[in-house]
Design a protein around this motif. Sequence first.
Motif, PDB file in Angstrom:
ATOM      1  N   LYS A 279       0.844  -1.200   0.000  1.00  0.00           N
ATOM      2  CA  LYS A 279       0.000   0.000   0.000  1.00  0.00           C
ATOM      3  C   LYS A 279       0.881   1.251   0.000  1.00  0.00           C
ATOM      4  CE  LYS A 279      -4.011  -1.915   2.453  1.00  0.00           C
ATOM      5  NZ  LYS A 279      -4.893  -1.742   3.642  1.00  0.00           N
ATOM      6  N   ILE A 280       0.425   2.266  -0.705  1.00  0.00           N
ATOM      7  CA  ILE A 280       1.072   3.588  -0.636  1.00  0.00           C
ATOM      8  C   ILE A 280       0.368   4.360   0.465  1.00  0.00           C
ATOM      9  CG2 ILE A 280       1.688   5.681  -1.889  1.00  0.00           C
ATOM     10  CD1 ILE A 280       1.372   4.140  -4.479  1.00  0.00           C
ATOM     11  N   ARG A 281       1.108   4.717   1.501  1.00  0.00           N
ATOM     12  CA  ARG A 281       0.512   5.378   2.663  1.00  0.00           C
ATOM     13  C   ARG A 281       0.701   6.898   2.640  1.00  0.00           C
ATOM     14  NH1 ARG A 281      -3.346   2.524   5.124  1.00  0.00           N
ATOM     15  NH2 ARG A 281      -2.644   0.486   5.901  1.00  0.00           N
ATOM     16  N   ARG A 282       1.760   7.348   1.976  1.00  0.00           N
ATOM     17  CA  ARG A 282       2.056   8.783   2.015  1.00  0.00           C
ATOM     18  C   ARG A 282       2.776   9.195   0.737  1.00  0.00           C
ATOM     19  NH1 ARG A 282       6.666  10.985   2.817  1.00  0.00           N
ATOM     20  NH2 ARG A 282       7.532   9.007   3.608  1.00  0.00           N
ATOM     21  N   LEU A 283       2.482  10.392   0.257  1.00  0.00           N
ATOM     22  CA  LEU A 283       3.184  10.961  -0.900  1.00  0.00           C
ATOM     23  C   LEU A 283       3.486  12.425  -0.639  1.00  0.00           C
ATOM     24  CD1 LEU A 283       2.625  10.472  -4.670  1.00  0.00           C
ATOM     25  CD2 LEU A 283       2.610  12.802  -3.746  1.00  0.00           C
ATOM     26  N   THR A 284       4.732  12.804  -0.910  1.00  0.00           N
ATOM     27  CA  THR A 284       5.161  14.197  -0.768  1.00  0.00           C
ATOM     28  C   THR A 284       5.948  14.600  -2.010  1.00  0.00           C
ATOM     29  OG1 THR A 284       5.336  13.985   1.637  1.00  0.00           O
ATOM     30  CG2 THR A 284       6.488  15.839   0.619  1.00  0.00           C
ATOM     31  N   LEU A 285       5.605  15.743  -2.563  1.00  0.00           N
ATOM     32  CA  LEU A 285       6.361  16.307  -3.681  1.00  0.00           C
ATOM     33  C   LEU A 285       6.896  17.664  -3.247  1.00  0.00           C
ATOM     34  CD1 LEU A 285       7.273  16.015  -6.656  1.00  0.00           C
ATOM     35  CD2 LEU A 285       5.217  17.297  -7.298  1.00  0.00           C
ATOM     36  N   GLN A 286       8.211  17.826  -3.341  1.00  0.00           N
ATOM     37  CA  GLN A 286       8.850  19.077  -2.967  1.00  0.00           C
ATOM     38  C   GLN A 286       9.689  19.615  -4.117  1.00  0.00           C
ATOM     39  OE1 GLN A 286      11.038  17.696   0.539  1.00  0.00           O
ATOM     40  NE2 GLN A 286       9.665  18.899   1.842  1.00  0.00           N
ATOM     41  N   LEU A 287       9.910  20.895  -4.074  1.00  0.00           N
ATOM     42  CA  LEU A 287      10.828  21.526  -5.011  1.00  0.00           C
ATOM     43  C   LEU A 287      12.088  21.876  -4.228  1.00  0.00           C
ATOM     44  CD1 LEU A 287      10.651  22.270  -8.007  1.00  0.00           C
ATOM     45  CD2 LEU A 287       9.940  24.565  -7.344  1.00  0.00           C
ATOM     46  N   VAL A 288      13.214  21.397  -4.697  1.00  0.00           N
ATOM     47  CA  VAL A 288      14.494  21.688  -4.048  1.00  0.00           C
ATOM     48  C   VAL A 288      15.108  22.908  -4.736  1.00  0.00           C
ATOM     49  CG1 VAL A 288      16.776  20.816  -3.446  1.00  0.00           C
ATOM     50  CG2 VAL A 288      14.814  19.256  -3.519  1.00  0.00           C
ATOM     51  N   PHE A 371      16.531  24.466  -9.694  1.00  0.00           N
ATOM     52  CA  PHE A 371      15.571  23.643  -8.960  1.00  0.00           C
ATOM     53  C   PHE A 371      15.670  22.177  -9.371  1.00  0.00           C
ATOM     54  CE2 PHE A 371      13.634  27.867  -9.057  1.00  0.00           C
ATOM     55  CZ  PHE A 371      13.216  28.039  -7.748  1.00  0.00           C
ATOM     56  N   LYS A 372      15.279  21.311  -8.435  1.00  0.00           N
ATOM     57  CA  LYS A 372      15.059  19.894  -8.686  1.00  0.00           C
ATOM     58  C   LYS A 372      13.745  19.508  -8.020  1.00  0.00           C
ATOM     59  CE  LYS A 372      19.926  18.413  -8.591  1.00  0.00           C
ATOM     60  NZ  LYS A 372      20.880  17.467  -7.943  1.00  0.00           N
ATOM     61  N   PHE A 373      13.130  18.434  -8.481  1.00  0.00           N
ATOM     62  CA  PHE A 373      11.958  17.890  -7.817  1.00  0.00           C
ATOM     63  C   PHE A 373      12.385  16.720  -6.935  1.00  0.00           C
ATOM     64  CE2 PHE A 373       9.773  19.992 -11.339  1.00  0.00           C
ATOM     65  CZ  PHE A 373       8.703  20.576 -10.681  1.00  0.00           C
ATOM     66  N   CYS A 374      11.685  16.591  -5.812  1.00  0.00           N
ATOM     67  CA  CYS A 374      11.940  15.473  -4.893  1.00  0.00           C
ATOM     68  C   CYS A 374      10.606  14.808  -4.578  1.00  0.00           C
ATOM     69  CB  CYS A 374      12.602  15.968  -3.612  1.00  0.00           C
ATOM     70  SG  CYS A 374      12.939  14.655  -2.411  1.00  0.00           S
ATOM     71  N   PHE A 386       8.227   1.393   4.788  1.00  0.00           N
ATOM     72  CA  PHE A 386       9.424   1.766   4.041  1.00  0.00           C
ATOM     73  C   PHE A 386       9.257   3.196   3.526  1.00  0.00           C
ATOM     74  CE2 PHE A 386       9.076  -2.803   3.702  1.00  0.00           C
ATOM     75  CZ  PHE A 386      10.373  -3.262   3.872  1.00  0.00           C
ATOM     76  N   ASP A 387      10.362   3.909   3.449  1.00  0.00           N
ATOM     77  CA  ASP A 387      10.367   5.251   2.862  1.00  0.00           C
ATOM     78  C   ASP A 387      11.304   5.268   1.663  1.00  0.00           C
ATOM     79  OD1 ASP A 387       8.634   6.624   4.674  1.00  0.00           O
ATOM     80  OD2 ASP A 387      10.237   6.540   6.170  1.00  0.00           O
ATOM     81  N   ALA A 388      10.866   5.896   0.589  1.00  0.00           N
ATOM     82  CA  ALA A 388      11.678   5.998  -0.626  1.00  0.00           C
ATOM     83  C   ALA A 388      11.636   7.436  -1.131  1.00  0.00           C
ATOM     84  CB  ALA A 388      11.163   5.042  -1.696  1.00  0.00           C
ATOM     85  N   GLU A 389      12.775   7.883  -1.636  1.00  0.00           N
ATOM     86  CA  GLU A 389      12.885   9.267  -2.104  1.00  0.00           C
ATOM     87  C   GLU A 389      13.581   9.288  -3.460  1.00  0.00           C
ATOM     88  OE1 GLU A 389      13.814  12.761   0.641  1.00  0.00           O
ATOM     89  OE2 GLU A 389      15.705  12.536  -0.451  1.00  0.00           O
ATOM     90  N   VAL A 390      12.980  10.000  -4.411  1.00  0.00           N
ATOM     91  CA  VAL A 390      13.533  10.106  -5.759  1.00  0.00           C
ATOM     92  C   VAL A 390      13.827  11.573  -6.042  1.00  0.00           C
ATOM     93  CG1 VAL A 390      13.179   9.698  -8.220  1.00  0.00           C
ATOM     94  CG2 VAL A 390      12.220   8.107  -6.530  1.00  0.00           C
ATOM     95  N   LEU A 391      15.055  11.850  -6.462  1.00  0.00           N
ATOM     96  CA  LEU A 391      15.470  13.213  -6.770  1.00  0.00           C
ATOM     97  C   LEU A 391      15.739  13.319  -8.270  1.00  0.00           C
ATOM     98  CD1 LEU A 391      16.058  15.780  -5.046  1.00  0.00           C
ATOM     99  CD2 LEU A 391      18.473  15.149  -5.139  1.00  0.00           C
TER     100      LEU A 391
END
Length: 423
Positions: A279-288, A371-374, A386-391
């Motif tokens: 299951k996907i429990r959380r989603l966050t999109l940020q601008l770096v 800028f980059k997206f995260c 589990f936590d996963a982060e894509v830059l």
Amino acid sequence: MGPRLKLCLNEPGNGQYYVSNEAMSGNVVLELDRPASIISLSVTIRGTSQTFTQSSGSDYLMHTTFGNRSCHTLVHQKQELFPPENVRGAITTSKKGFQVSKGLYSYGFEFLVPYWLKCFNDHGAKSAGFNRTLEDPRLPPSFNSDAATAGLVDFENSYYKMGSVTYYMKATLVLGKIGFRLTPGNTIIEAYQGIEYIPTPRCDGNQAHILQANIGPTQSFVSKKTLKVNDSLDAWIEVKARSLSRVYRLDRMFQRGCQRFDKVSLVLSQRPVQELNIKIRRLTLQLVEIMNYLSQGQVNAMVGTIPLVETQLDLKLNSSKIKTLGNGTIEWPLELCRIPELANYKFNEANITHRGNKMFSFASCNIKRAFKFCLSLGLEIDGSRFDAEVLTTMCDIELSSIEDHEELPSYKVSDVPPNYTND
């Protein structure tokens, strides 16, 4: 009271800031409560890109005055308003100037901001810093225009404000001498008006052309760490995108076919031997945001994040969607576009202001804003979190929207205002 000077600038077409090809016009109002001797009245448009950098290891609080300062003149044009041109060419102005009667006077002016950078003529392309590799660098947008009056709100903010791009108009009245005066020079009265300027994107204004040019080869971005599902199975998140090199305001980010975050997959090291409950429990999109300030060979960098999307989810993945690609990769599409909140999301729809600045990428000779997206995901796999982060790689962020974009007509040679001196 002496002479009073007021600079009245006409509002830009969008009511907020001037754009490329837009004339900046207005009036200089002079009020005399008694006759005065005037040598000249002029108006100047000026733009600068300024930075202050600290040497490595220096203490900001103890060594503020010993940093490196840099100032590049972006534009400097001057227009004489008084005396009239035919009078200036006919006679030589005396130190006493021209006698002007009591009254209220208004002098109109108009500037067309050039595309080129004045500082390129000053220092040459080899000393252009962040603009050194650009074939046709343009005027940068206004940035940190409030830096001079912002003050040190906090330690981090003080570093952020150590670079600024400012544009302003200045009206200058030079008074002549009347009778016998001991003052060594002429009295000068000045009035200032700040200007907000943001260049339009480089394009021909054709929406279809912009959309086509914005699609490039497929890029693959993989999560920083591998997820250890069990002893025999590893996994990671992969984003495949073709339109993340440049993003405009109001662009769709998750909608099917948008070529940004619509193809996000969980990649498996092998096909699972037993059913996985994911299951996907959380989603966050940020601008770096990555800020670089350059002065005398010293670069100070600052990295910060700007939140865009943060949502709690309960999206179960369908195991029937697992597929094996031609190269043997095992992919489990997340299908984030199934989530209405994400499918309807438009980038920067709220027109975010971050630390006093709108969202846009730019580079001047001594300032670079990138800028980059995260993308961050919280997953639950068979009860374990589990936590996963894509830059992503660097992305050009445009303040304008493709939906609303309409290029102002280009000026022909005959339409360009006179070339004013830099005196």
